[in-house]
Scaffold this motif. Structure first.
Motif, short mmCIF file in Angstrom:
data_model
loop_
_atom_site.label_atom_id
_atom_site.label_comp_id
_atom_site.label_asym_id
_atom_site.label_seq_id
_atom_site.Cartn_x
_atom_site.Cartn_y
_atom_site.Cartn_z
N ALA A 1 51.18 73.94 -34.97
CA ALA A 1 52.26 73.36 -35.77
C ALA A 1 52.14 71.84 -35.83
CB ALA A 1 53.61 73.76 -35.19
N VAL A 2 51.78 71.23 -34.73
CA VAL A 2 51.59 69.78 -34.71
C VAL A 2 50.43 69.39 -35.61
CG1 VAL A 2 50.97 67.79 -33.28
CG2 VAL A 2 52.56 69.51 -32.39
N ALA A 3 49.32 70.12 -35.51
CA ALA A 3 48.14 69.81 -36.32
C ALA A 3 48.45 69.92 -37.81
CB ALA A 3 46.99 70.73 -35.93
N ARG A 4 49.18 70.98 -38.20
CA ARG A 4 49.51 71.17 -39.62
C ARG A 4 50.48 70.10 -40.11
NH1 ARG A 4 50.12 77.83 -39.71
NH2 ARG A 4 47.87 78.26 -39.74
N TRP A 5 51.41 69.70 -39.25
CA TRP A 5 52.36 68.66 -39.64
C TRP A 5 51.62 67.35 -39.89
CZ3 TRP A 5 54.34 63.91 -38.57
CH2 TRP A 5 55.63 63.63 -39.05
N VAL A 6 50.70 67.02 -39.00
CA VAL A 6 49.92 65.80 -39.14
C VAL A 6 49.04 65.86 -40.39
CG1 VAL A 6 48.05 64.44 -38.11
CG2 VAL A 6 49.95 65.24 -36.69
N GLU A 7 48.43 67.01 -40.64
CA GLU A 7 47.59 67.18 -41.84
C GLU A 7 48.40 66.96 -43.11
OE1 GLU A 7 46.00 71.06 -41.51
OE2 GLU A 7 44.54 70.53 -39.94
N GLU A 8 49.63 67.45 -43.12
CA GLU A 8 50.47 67.29 -44.31
C GLU A 8 50.83 65.82 -44.53
OE1 GLU A 8 52.69 67.98 -47.69
OE2 GLU A 8 51.17 69.20 -46.68
N VAL A 9 51.12 65.10 -43.48
CA VAL A 9 51.43 63.68 -43.60
C VAL A 9 50.22 62.92 -44.11
CG1 VAL A 9 52.02 61.59 -42.29
CG2 VAL A 9 53.23 63.73 -41.83
N GLU A 10 49.04 63.25 -43.58
CA GLU A 10 47.82 62.60 -44.03
C GLU A 10 47.53 62.93 -45.50
OE1 GLU A 10 45.08 64.14 -41.16
OE2 GLU A 10 45.13 62.30 -39.95
N ARG A 11 47.82 64.15 -45.90
CA ARG A 11 47.58 64.56 -47.30
C ARG A 11 48.42 63.74 -48.26
NH1 ARG A 11 49.72 67.32 -51.16
NH2 ARG A 11 51.59 67.79 -49.96
N ARG A 12 49.61 63.38 -47.79
CA ARG A 12 50.50 62.57 -48.65
C ARG A 12 50.15 61.09 -48.59
NH1 ARG A 12 54.70 65.75 -46.09
NH2 ARG A 12 55.36 63.85 -44.94
N GLY A 13 49.16 60.75 -47.76
CA GLY A 13 48.74 59.36 -47.65
C GLY A 13 49.68 58.49 -46.86
#
Length: 348
Positions: A226-238
Protein backbone atom coordinates in the motif's frame (compact mmCIF):
# COMPACT_ATOMS: atom_id res chain seq x y z
CA UNK A 1 29.20 -20.05 44.35
CA UNK A 2 28.69 -17.83 41.30
CA UNK A 3 29.31 -19.06 37.75
CA UNK A 4 30.49 -17.21 34.64
CA UNK A 5 28.49 -17.86 31.46
CA UNK A 6 29.85 -16.93 28.03
CA UNK A 7 27.27 -16.23 25.31
CA UNK A 8 28.06 -16.28 21.58
CA UNK A 9 25.70 -14.85 18.95
CA UNK A 10 26.20 -15.13 15.16
CA UNK A 11 22.75 -15.73 13.67
CA UNK A 12 22.77 -12.87 11.16
CA UNK A 13 25.00 -9.81 10.72
CA UNK A 14 26.17 -9.17 14.30
CA UNK A 15 28.98 -11.06 16.01
CA UNK A 16 28.24 -10.88 19.71
CA UNK A 17 30.08 -12.02 22.83
CA UNK A 18 28.49 -11.56 26.23
CA UNK A 19 29.59 -12.51 29.73
CA UNK A 20 27.27 -12.78 32.73
CA UNK A 21 27.61 -13.88 36.33
CA UNK A 22 25.00 -16.34 37.61
CA UNK A 23 24.68 -16.24 41.41
CA UNK A 24 23.35 -19.04 43.59
CA UNK A 25 20.05 -17.20 44.09
CA UNK A 26 19.46 -17.10 40.32
CA UNK A 27 20.46 -13.46 39.88
CA UNK A 28 22.09 -12.77 36.51
CA UNK A 29 24.51 -9.85 36.21
CA UNK A 30 25.85 -8.50 32.93
CA UNK A 31 29.65 -8.24 32.91
CA UNK A 32 30.43 -7.57 29.25
CA UNK A 33 28.60 -7.12 25.96
CA UNK A 34 30.69 -6.66 22.82
CA UNK A 35 29.30 -6.63 19.28
CA UNK A 36 30.85 -6.36 15.82
CA UNK A 37 28.36 -5.54 13.08
CA UNK A 38 28.73 -6.16 9.35
CA UNK A 39 25.64 -4.10 8.47
CA UNK A 40 27.67 -1.58 6.44
CA UNK A 41 28.91 -4.40 4.21
CA UNK A 42 25.29 -5.34 3.41
CA UNK A 43 23.91 -1.82 3.00
CA UNK A 44 24.75 -1.53 -0.69
CA UNK A 45 22.76 -4.71 -1.36
CA UNK A 46 19.71 -3.50 0.57
CA UNK A 47 19.72 -6.60 2.77
CA UNK A 48 21.90 -9.20 4.44
CA UNK A 49 24.03 -11.34 2.10
CA UNK A 50 24.57 -14.71 3.85
CA UNK A 51 28.07 -15.37 2.50
CA UNK A 52 29.25 -11.87 3.39
CA UNK A 53 27.81 -12.30 6.90
CA UNK A 54 29.57 -15.63 7.42
CA UNK A 55 32.94 -14.26 6.38
CA UNK A 56 32.45 -11.21 8.60
CA UNK A 57 31.78 -13.47 11.59
CA UNK A 58 35.00 -15.37 10.95
CA UNK A 59 36.99 -12.14 10.88
CA UNK A 60 35.30 -10.60 13.92
CA UNK A 61 35.09 -13.64 16.20
CA UNK A 62 38.41 -13.53 18.05
CA UNK A 63 38.75 -9.72 18.30
CA UNK A 64 35.19 -9.45 19.68
CA UNK A 65 35.86 -12.20 22.22
CA UNK A 66 39.06 -10.47 23.31
CA UNK A 67 37.21 -7.18 23.86
CA UNK A 68 34.53 -8.92 25.93
CA UNK A 69 37.02 -10.57 28.28
CA UNK A 70 39.03 -7.36 28.60
CA UNK A 71 35.87 -5.38 29.38
CA UNK A 72 34.81 -7.87 32.05
CA UNK A 73 38.28 -8.17 33.53
CA UNK A 74 38.13 -11.93 33.09
CA UNK A 75 40.20 -14.66 31.45
CA UNK A 76 38.92 -17.47 29.23
CA UNK A 77 39.73 -19.91 32.02
CA UNK A 78 37.16 -18.15 34.25
CA UNK A 79 34.27 -19.42 32.10
CA UNK A 80 32.09 -22.11 33.69
CA UNK A 81 29.65 -22.71 30.79
CA UNK A 82 29.13 -21.61 27.21
CA UNK A 83 25.85 -20.76 25.48
CA UNK A 84 25.64 -20.26 21.72
CA UNK A 85 22.88 -19.41 19.28
CA UNK A 86 22.01 -22.68 17.54
CA UNK A 87 19.09 -21.20 15.59
CA UNK A 88 17.10 -19.78 14.00
CA UNK A 89 19.19 -17.73 11.59
CA UNK A 90 21.41 -17.97 8.52
CA UNK A 91 22.94 -21.43 8.24
CA UNK A 92 26.49 -20.36 7.48
CA UNK A 93 26.50 -17.59 10.06
CA UNK A 94 25.15 -19.92 12.76
CA UNK A 95 27.81 -22.51 12.01
CA UNK A 96 30.60 -20.03 12.67
CA UNK A 97 29.35 -19.36 16.19
CA UNK A 98 28.46 -22.98 16.93
CA UNK A 99 31.88 -24.17 15.78
CA UNK A 100 33.64 -21.60 17.94
CA UNK A 101 31.51 -22.52 20.96
CA UNK A 102 32.33 -26.21 20.53
CA UNK A 103 36.03 -25.42 20.37
CA UNK A 104 35.89 -23.28 23.52
CA UNK A 105 33.82 -25.88 25.40
CA UNK A 106 36.15 -28.72 24.43
CA UNK A 107 39.31 -26.77 25.25
CA UNK A 108 38.00 -25.58 28.62
CA UNK A 109 36.13 -28.80 29.44
CA UNK A 110 32.97 -26.87 30.36
CA UNK A 111 29.30 -27.52 29.47
CA UNK A 112 27.95 -26.34 26.12
CA UNK A 113 24.37 -25.15 25.62
CA UNK A 114 22.97 -24.59 22.14
CA UNK A 115 20.10 -22.14 22.68
CA UNK A 116 17.33 -20.39 20.78
CA UNK A 117 18.02 -16.92 19.41
CA UNK A 118 14.40 -15.84 19.82
CA UNK A 119 14.23 -16.91 23.46
CA UNK A 120 17.43 -14.94 23.98
CA UNK A 121 15.65 -11.75 22.91
CA UNK A 122 13.21 -12.30 25.77
CA UNK A 123 15.77 -13.42 28.35
CA UNK A 124 17.86 -10.27 27.82
CA UNK A 125 15.18 -8.23 29.58
CA UNK A 126 16.15 -9.90 32.87
CA UNK A 127 19.53 -8.16 32.70
CA UNK A 128 17.73 -4.81 33.05
CA UNK A 129 14.48 -5.50 34.88
CA UNK A 130 15.17 -8.66 36.87
CA UNK A 131 13.34 -12.02 36.81
CA UNK A 132 10.40 -12.45 34.46
CA UNK A 133 6.97 -12.96 36.06
CA UNK A 134 5.48 -16.40 35.39
CA UNK A 135 3.68 -16.32 33.08
CA UNK A 136 4.37 -13.25 30.99
CA UNK A 137 3.58 -12.28 27.42
CA UNK A 138 6.33 -11.44 24.93
CA UNK A 139 5.96 -9.45 21.73
CA UNK A 140 9.05 -10.30 19.69
CA UNK A 141 9.57 -7.89 16.80
CA UNK A 142 12.70 -8.09 14.66
CA UNK A 143 13.87 -8.13 11.06
CA UNK A 144 12.59 -11.63 10.41
CA UNK A 145 10.09 -12.24 13.20
CA UNK A 146 6.88 -10.75 14.56
CA UNK A 147 5.55 -13.11 17.21
CA UNK A 148 3.32 -13.16 20.26
CA UNK A 149 4.61 -15.64 22.82
CA UNK A 150 3.36 -16.91 26.16
CA UNK A 151 6.36 -17.43 28.42
CA UNK A 152 5.70 -19.76 31.35
CA UNK A 153 9.41 -20.24 32.04
CA UNK A 154 12.15 -18.62 29.96
CA UNK A 155 14.37 -21.69 30.34
CA UNK A 156 11.84 -24.42 29.66
CA UNK A 157 8.43 -23.32 28.35
CA UNK A 158 7.54 -20.85 25.57
CA UNK A 159 4.32 -21.16 23.53
CA UNK A 160 3.71 -19.35 20.27
CA UNK A 161 0.30 -17.65 20.17
CA UNK A 162 0.72 -15.93 16.82
CA UNK A 163 3.34 -15.05 14.22
CA UNK A 164 3.94 -13.39 10.86
CA UNK A 165 2.19 -14.94 7.88
CA UNK A 166 4.31 -12.97 5.38
CA UNK A 167 6.59 -9.95 5.92
CA UNK A 168 7.70 -9.33 9.49
CA UNK A 169 7.62 -5.76 10.77
CA UNK A 170 11.38 -5.31 10.37
CA UNK A 171 11.27 -6.54 6.77
CA UNK A 172 8.49 -4.08 6.00
CA UNK A 173 10.56 -1.24 7.46
CA UNK A 174 13.50 -2.12 5.20
CA UNK A 175 11.33 -2.33 2.08
CA UNK A 176 9.44 0.89 2.78
CA UNK A 177 12.72 2.68 3.46
CA UNK A 178 13.91 1.62 0.02
CA UNK A 179 10.73 2.99 -1.56
CA UNK A 180 11.28 6.31 0.23
CA UNK A 181 14.96 6.49 -0.70
CA UNK A 182 16.09 6.06 2.90
CA UNK A 183 19.16 4.02 3.89
CA UNK A 184 19.32 0.39 5.02
CA UNK A 185 18.48 -0.84 7.60
CA UNK A 186 15.16 0.96 7.43
CA UNK A 187 14.12 1.09 11.08
CA UNK A 188 16.20 4.03 12.39
CA UNK A 189 15.80 6.35 9.36
CA UNK A 190 12.03 5.79 9.20
CA UNK A 191 11.73 6.40 12.94
CA UNK A 192 13.73 9.62 12.57
CA UNK A 193 11.67 10.85 9.60
CA UNK A 194 8.41 9.93 11.32
CA UNK A 195 9.17 12.30 14.20
CA UNK A 196 8.88 15.17 11.71
CA UNK A 197 5.70 13.85 10.09
CA UNK A 198 2.01 13.32 10.78
CA UNK A 199 1.04 9.75 11.60
CA UNK A 200 -2.59 10.47 10.66
CA UNK A 201 -1.77 12.03 7.29
CA UNK A 202 -2.34 8.85 5.26
CA UNK A 203 -4.79 6.06 6.15
CA UNK A 204 -2.65 3.02 5.47
CA UNK A 205 -4.26 -0.40 6.11
CA UNK A 206 -3.99 -2.44 9.31
CA UNK A 207 -3.35 -6.00 8.20
CA UNK A 208 -5.14 -8.98 9.74
CA UNK A 209 -7.41 -6.96 12.00
CA UNK A 210 -10.72 -8.08 10.55
CA UNK A 211 -13.24 -10.22 12.46
CA UNK A 212 -12.33 -13.35 10.47
CA UNK A 213 -8.55 -12.93 10.71
CA UNK A 214 -6.39 -14.92 13.12
CA UNK A 215 -6.46 -12.62 16.14
CA UNK A 216 -2.82 -13.08 17.19
CA UNK A 217 -1.14 -13.38 13.76
CA UNK A 218 0.51 -10.53 11.85
CA UNK A 219 0.78 -9.47 8.22
CA UNK A 220 2.73 -6.47 6.94
CA UNK A 221 3.04 -7.37 3.26
CA UNK A 222 -0.19 -5.57 2.35
CA UNK A 223 0.90 -2.47 4.25
CA UNK A 224 4.25 -2.45 2.46
CA UNK A 225 2.47 -2.75 -0.91
CA UNK A 226 0.00 0.00 0.00
CA UNK A 227 2.85 2.38 0.78
CA UNK A 228 4.60 1.55 -2.50
CA UNK A 229 1.41 2.12 -4.54
CA UNK A 230 0.68 5.39 -2.75
CA UNK A 231 4.19 6.65 -3.49
CA UNK A 232 3.92 5.52 -7.13
CA UNK A 233 0.69 7.46 -7.54
CA UNK A 234 2.22 10.64 -6.13
CA UNK A 235 5.21 10.26 -8.45
CA UNK A 236 2.88 9.67 -11.41
CA UNK A 237 1.22 13.00 -10.71
CA UNK A 238 4.64 14.65 -10.64
CA UNK A 239 4.27 15.71 -7.03
CA UNK A 240 6.87 15.69 -4.30
CA UNK A 241 6.68 12.73 -1.94
CA UNK A 242 5.99 13.83 1.66
CA UNK A 243 8.58 11.44 3.07
CA UNK A 244 8.06 12.39 6.71
CA UNK A 245 4.28 11.94 6.55
CA UNK A 246 4.58 8.63 4.71
CA UNK A 247 7.10 7.38 7.26
CA UNK A 248 4.94 8.51 10.18
CA UNK A 249 1.74 7.03 8.75
CA UNK A 250 3.45 3.73 7.95
CA UNK A 251 5.03 3.56 11.40
CA UNK A 252 1.70 4.36 13.05
CA UNK A 253 0.05 1.46 11.22
CA UNK A 254 2.76 -0.98 12.34
CA UNK A 255 2.73 0.17 15.96
CA UNK A 256 -1.07 0.20 16.06
CA UNK A 257 -1.39 -3.43 14.97
CA UNK A 258 1.47 -4.74 17.12
CA UNK A 259 0.34 -3.09 20.33
CA UNK A 260 -3.39 -3.71 19.82
CA UNK A 261 -2.85 -7.45 19.35
CA UNK A 262 -0.40 -7.71 22.24
CA UNK A 263 -2.70 -5.91 24.69
CA UNK A 264 -5.66 -7.96 23.48
CA UNK A 265 -3.76 -11.19 24.13
CA UNK A 266 -2.70 -10.03 27.60
CA UNK A 267 -6.29 -9.20 28.50
CA UNK A 268 -7.79 -12.39 27.11
CA UNK A 269 -5.17 -14.61 28.76
CA UNK A 270 -5.21 -12.54 31.96
CA UNK A 271 -1.44 -11.98 31.87
CA UNK A 272 -0.23 -8.92 33.73
CA UNK A 273 3.19 -8.33 32.13
CA UNK A 274 4.15 -7.64 28.51
CA UNK A 275 7.77 -7.74 27.35
CA UNK A 276 8.57 -6.18 23.97
CA UNK A 277 11.89 -7.34 22.55
CA UNK A 278 13.84 -7.65 19.30
CA UNK A 279 15.39 -4.98 17.13
CA UNK A 280 12.12 -3.19 16.33
CA UNK A 281 11.46 -2.83 20.09
CA UNK A 282 13.89 0.11 19.93
CA UNK A 283 11.36 2.00 17.76
CA UNK A 284 10.18 5.12 19.58
CA UNK A 285 6.54 5.06 18.44
CA UNK A 286 6.10 1.37 19.22
CA UNK A 287 7.29 1.80 22.80
CA UNK A 288 5.30 5.03 23.24
CA UNK A 289 2.01 3.54 22.03
CA UNK A 290 2.64 0.35 24.01
CA UNK A 291 3.12 2.40 27.18
CA UNK A 292 -0.15 4.25 26.58
CA UNK A 293 -2.19 1.13 25.91
CA UNK A 294 -0.62 -0.95 28.68
CA UNK A 295 -1.26 1.84 31.17
CA UNK A 296 -4.92 1.97 30.13
CA UNK A 297 -5.21 -1.81 30.47
CA UNK A 298 -3.32 -2.05 33.77
CA UNK A 299 -0.54 -4.14 32.22
CA UNK A 300 3.10 -3.85 33.25
CA UNK A 301 5.30 -3.07 30.24
CA UNK A 302 8.96 -4.06 30.07
CA UNK A 303 11.17 -2.97 27.16
CA UNK A 304 14.96 -3.51 27.28
CA UNK A 305 17.16 -0.52 26.49
CA UNK A 306 17.93 -0.18 22.75
CA UNK A 307 21.42 -1.69 23.03
CA UNK A 308 19.91 -4.92 24.38
CA UNK A 309 17.09 -5.04 21.79
CA UNK A 310 19.35 -5.70 18.82
CA UNK A 311 21.27 -8.97 18.33
CA UNK A 312 24.04 -9.35 20.91
CA UNK A 313 25.96 -11.90 22.94
CA UNK A 314 24.53 -10.65 26.24
CA UNK A 315 21.10 -12.04 25.40
CA UNK A 316 22.55 -15.48 24.68
CA UNK A 317 24.60 -15.41 27.87
CA UNK A 318 21.50 -14.40 29.82
CA UNK A 319 19.43 -17.22 28.35
CA UNK A 320 22.30 -19.63 28.97
CA UNK A 321 22.39 -18.57 32.62
CA UNK A 322 18.67 -19.27 33.03
CA UNK A 323 19.02 -22.64 31.32
CA UNK A 324 21.94 -23.54 33.60
CA UNK A 325 20.03 -22.38 36.70
CA UNK A 326 17.04 -24.52 35.68
CA UNK A 327 19.22 -27.63 35.55
CA UNK A 328 18.62 -28.26 31.86
CA UNK A 329 20.87 -30.95 30.37
CA UNK A 330 23.86 -29.66 28.45
CA UNK A 331 24.14 -30.06 24.70
CA UNK A 332 26.29 -32.67 23.05
CA UNK A 333 29.48 -31.51 21.35
CA UNK A 334 28.17 -32.80 18.03
CA UNK A 335 25.12 -30.49 17.92
CA UNK A 336 24.50 -28.73 14.65
CA UNK A 337 22.96 -25.37 13.87
CA UNK A 338 19.26 -25.35 12.97
CA UNK A 339 18.31 -22.36 10.78
CA UNK A 340 14.61 -23.12 11.32
CA UNK A 341 14.70 -23.84 15.06
CA UNK A 342 11.17 -23.26 16.43
CA UNK A 343 10.74 -20.89 19.34
CA UNK A 344 9.38 -23.57 21.68
CA UNK A 345 12.73 -25.43 21.48
CA UNK A 346 14.69 -23.29 23.92
CA UNK A 347 17.83 -25.44 24.10
CA UNK A 348 19.16 -28.45 22.19
Amino acid sequence: MSRIILGIESSCDETGFGLVRLDDDGTVELLADEVASSVEQHARFGGVVPEVASRAHLEALVPTADRAFESAGLKLSDVDAIAVTAGPGLAGALLVGVSAAKAYAAALDVPLYGVNHLAGHIAVDTLQHGPLPKPCLALLVSGGHSQLLKVDDIATSITELGSTVDDAAGEAYDKVARVLGLPYPGGPPIDKAAKQGNGCAIAFPRGMTGPRDAKYDFSFSGLKTAVARWVEEVERRGEEIPVNDVAASFQEAVADVLTAKAVRAARELEIGTLVISGGVAANSRLSELARERCAEAGIELRVPRPRLCTDNGAMIAALGAHVVAAGVSQSALDISANPALPVDVISL
